[in-house]
Design a protein around this motif. Sequence first.
Motif, mmCIF file in Angstrom:
data_model
loop_
_atom_site.group_PDB
_atom_site.id
_atom_site.type_symbol
_atom_site.label_atom_id
_atom_site.label_comp_id
_atom_site.label_asym_id
_atom_site.label_seq_id
_atom_site.Cartn_x
_atom_site.Cartn_y
_atom_site.Cartn_z
ATOM 1 N N ASP A 68 0.816 -1.216 0.000
ATOM 2 C CA ASP A 68 0.000 0.000 0.000
ATOM 3 C C ASP A 68 0.848 1.264 0.000
ATOM 4 O OD1 ASP A 68 -2.524 -1.471 0.366
ATOM 5 O OD2 ASP A 68 -1.736 -1.896 2.376
ATOM 6 N N ALA A 69 2.126 1.133 0.353
ATOM 7 C CA ALA A 69 3.033 2.281 0.413
ATOM 8 C C ALA A 69 4.459 1.760 0.404
ATOM 9 C CB ALA A 69 2.782 3.106 1.669
ATOM 10 N N ILE A 87 5.276 6.439 -8.186
ATOM 11 C CA ILE A 87 4.160 7.205 -8.756
ATOM 12 C C ILE A 87 3.551 6.459 -9.937
ATOM 13 C CG2 ILE A 87 3.581 9.317 -10.004
ATOM 14 C CD1 ILE A 87 5.628 10.770 -8.243
ATOM 15 N N GLY A 90 1.333 3.969 -8.814
ATOM 16 C CA GLY A 90 0.233 4.448 -7.984
ATOM 17 C C GLY A 90 0.392 4.142 -6.518
ATOM 18 N N ILE A 91 1.649 4.050 -6.055
ATOM 19 C CA ILE A 91 1.931 3.666 -4.675
ATOM 20 C C ILE A 91 2.518 4.859 -3.915
ATOM 21 C CG2 ILE A 91 3.289 2.145 -3.180
ATOM 22 C CD1 ILE A 91 3.302 0.115 -5.473
ATOM 23 N N PRO A 92 1.885 5.312 -2.841
ATOM 24 C CA PRO A 92 2.427 6.426 -2.051
ATOM 25 C C PRO A 92 3.835 6.114 -1.539
ATOM 26 C CG PRO A 92 0.161 5.977 -1.429
ATOM 27 C CD PRO A 92 0.582 4.845 -2.322
ATOM 28 N N SER A 116 0.258 13.816 -10.444
ATOM 29 C CA SER A 116 -0.118 12.408 -10.283
ATOM 30 C C SER A 116 -1.231 12.169 -9.279
ATOM 31 C CB SER A 116 1.107 11.590 -9.852
ATOM 32 O OG SER A 116 1.493 11.938 -8.528
ATOM 33 N N VAL A 118 -0.578 11.052 -6.441
ATOM 34 C CA VAL A 118 -0.023 10.024 -5.561
ATOM 35 C C VAL A 118 0.743 10.703 -4.430
ATOM 36 C CG1 VAL A 118 1.533 8.038 -5.388
ATOM 37 C CG2 VAL A 118 0.166 8.377 -7.468
ATOM 38 N N VAL A 298 -1.528 8.643 3.556
ATOM 39 C CA VAL A 298 -1.908 7.567 2.636
ATOM 40 C C VAL A 298 -3.406 7.292 2.730
ATOM 41 C CG1 VAL A 298 -1.592 5.122 2.089
ATOM 42 C CG2 VAL A 298 0.391 6.527 2.689
#
Length: 336
Positions: A68-69, A87, A90-92, A116, A118, A298
Amino acid sequence: MTTRPLRFGLIGTGRIGQVHARSIAADPDTTLSWVCDPFIAGAEAVSERFGGAVTDDASEVFASGDVDAVLIASPTATHVDLIAAAIEAGIPALCEKPIDLDISRVDSLLPLVRSSGVPVALGFNRRFDPAFASVQSRVAAGEIGALEQLTIVSRDPAAPPAAYVAVSGGIFRDMTIHDLDMARFFLPEIVEVTAVGSALFDDGAREHGDFDSAVTTLRASSGATVTIINSRHSAVGYDQRLEAFGAEGSLQVANAPTSLVSLSTATVVEGKPPYQNFFLERYAEAYAAELRAFVRLVRGESSTSPTFEDGRAALILADAAQRSAEERVSVAVDLG
């Protein structure tokens, strides 16, 4: 966003990576899903202590589908590419400072970060130190009136190895950059930088054309000034102090002691042991709070995580300090 613990991918398992692995494992709202390092033995050692699948290829983390991150704690030269990869996936990302040593590389990434959506945060953990955060909030609330002078003292216990100095970007980009961000925590609009540096004691600094001691003065758009005092050594321990001086009073942060016990005798009064001797002790709470703020970011909640723009601004100020010290001039800066 799910309410289950966030699954983290950790990239980089050196000293600071291990700090973050410990924080992720200790927080009930986070779990370590992947551990990545080109030196696979380091990743395996962290995984054995804190969990997570192991890889030597960061692309495997981004493509896994079960993070998730990501927390980027790898060498500075890898940061820009890893932030971009996060980015694109799509991952913080929470990235350690600095973003890069070259502002042009930072600027080349800025449009992607801004467009983005993100979340990207920078690891200026000292903003989350309870004492510094308390002073900042009290200054912002007007407790001491308008802030006129801010003094930051930051001295390390001992100089780093020469091999580290060679790749660090120099004292301003490596060490002072934390204090430059702290200055902007209080006074975001810095317009001028003046710095002096010396190589007084460290052979590594002399060998690589760096400074081991520096004093940096910043001027804010309000006219308020910041004085940052740095040294790569301190016989009394890790010296981390701050004073905010305003029209109606002042607030100070003292050094953290290793013991609350003092000795008084016929030959000494209030004799005390040295201060804490390592940043991991001094800023343990700050690293944990930094992670919690990033988790809120997040999850789309209100967060005080430093931004990519904060990281860019700190590097601009560090570059200006380097130029000022080398050329013996004051340097005007535009952080926009």
